[in-house]
Design an enzyme around this catalytic site. Structure first.
Site, mmCIF file in Angstrom:
data_model
loop_
_atom_site.group_PDB
_atom_site.id
_atom_site.type_symbol
_atom_site.label_atom_id
_atom_site.label_comp_id
_atom_site.label_asym_id
_atom_site.label_seq_id
_atom_site.Cartn_x
_atom_site.Cartn_y
_atom_site.Cartn_z
ATOM 1 N N GLY A 11 19.330 11.193 26.199
ATOM 2 C CA GLY A 11 18.313 10.438 25.743
ATOM 3 C C GLY A 11 18.049 9.522 26.229
ATOM 4 O O GLY A 11 18.158 8.340 25.904
ATOM 5 N N SER A 42 18.742 11.233 11.649
ATOM 6 C CA SER A 42 17.465 10.933 11.369
ATOM 7 C C SER A 42 17.642 11.176 10.071
ATOM 8 O O SER A 42 17.959 11.502 8.962
ATOM 9 C CB SER A 42 16.807 11.665 11.826
ATOM 10 O OG SER A 42 15.169 11.812 11.168
ATOM 11 N N TYR A 49 12.545 19.735 12.274
ATOM 12 C CA TYR A 49 13.510 19.075 12.718
ATOM 13 C C TYR A 49 14.451 18.247 11.532
ATOM 14 O O TYR A 49 15.412 17.393 11.661
ATOM 15 C CB TYR A 49 12.492 17.717 12.852
ATOM 16 C CG TYR A 49 12.973 16.583 13.029
ATOM 17 C CD1 TYR A 49 13.441 16.695 14.398
ATOM 18 C CD2 TYR A 49 13.054 15.591 12.448
ATOM 19 C CE1 TYR A 49 14.189 15.105 14.784
ATOM 20 C CE2 TYR A 49 13.385 14.523 12.598
ATOM 21 C CZ TYR A 49 14.238 14.352 13.680
ATOM 22 O OH TYR A 49 14.044 12.532 14.338
#
Length: 244
Positions: A8, A137, A148
């Site tokens: 990423g 996260s 997620y």
């Protein structure tokens, strides 16, 4: 020369992290799905040594492309792996089948991608001194009935298990858990959540994070000063979720 692989690496936190390592004189391998975005990020790092690998890490083929790129650099060794790739599924189909497909794709993008690449690179990590830093996260702390959240929560548990595996060989494994960070590709071209004002109001510091708030911690965890830190998950969220 230190060799760092950043997934990423074309945008947001990954790009900011790569920039810090490049300033140290490290050789940086940027991995991501979009070649043009990676090339743009790589241009920022010049004259540092940088290699771009366009690969989708949700499957094993992407990991193999990274291995091939490393082999082309010589001994193929890796000092630092930053698992930062991830995202949310923006192509959900309605119904139960759509829910299941979306859940699987999200797990693959955020958890399986990190696990498969780390497994592929594990034999090549420096011993002692190899570092694996994964980016989670705040969703893992708050909970949520979605892929997620499940993936990011799983990333923490997986990283802790990997730390046990790596400890005897001098490999440290940690997770950085950001809160709401704007100016990233995660939210699309605008770089901001549609809930921006609400998320900012939840912080104690009264602002959203930016990639430059997260990258220094990743950089530190790969430094000699973090040699005795492993198996930890570090929250960086402006106080929106207090530490335990």
């Amino acid at each position: 020369m230190t060799r760092v692989v950043v997934t990423g690496g074309g945008t947001g936190i990954g790009r900011a992290t790569a920039r810090l390592f490049a300033r140290d004189g490290a050789e940086v391998v940027l991995v991501g799905r979009r070649a043009e975005v990676l090339e743009e990020a790589a241009a920022e790092l010049e004259p540092a040594a940088v290699r771009v690998v366009a690969a989708d890490l949700a499957g094993t083929d992407g990991a193999r492309l990274v291995l091939e790129a490393l082999d082309s650099l010589g001994d193929g060794s890796v000092d630092v792996l930053v698992n930062n790739a991830g995202g949310v599924d923006r192509d959900k189909r309605p119904g139960l089948d759509g829910y299941a497909d979306s859940f699987r794709r999200t797990l693959a993008a955020n958890l399986l991608s990190a696990a498969v690449l780390t497994e592929a690179l594990w034999p090549r990590l420096a011993r002692p001194g190899g570092r694996v830093v994964s980016v989670g996260s705040i969703a893992a702390r708050r909970g949520g009935a979605d892929g997620y959240t499940a993936a990011k929560a799983g990333l923490i548990g997986w990283s802790q298990g990997l730390a046990r595996r790596g400890g005897p060989e001098g490999i440290s494994v940690n997770t950085v858990v950001p809160g709401y960070v704007q100016d990233t590709g995660f939210f699309g071209p605008a770089g901001r959540s549609v809930r921006h004002d609400t998320l900012v109001a939840e912080t104690l510091l009264g602002r959203a994070g930016v990639p430059g708030d997260i990258a220094p911690l990743i950089h530190f965890l790969a430094s000699p000063g973090a040699a005795w830190i492993t198996g930890q998950a570090f929250d960086v969220n402006g106080g929106s979720v207090l530490g335990r």
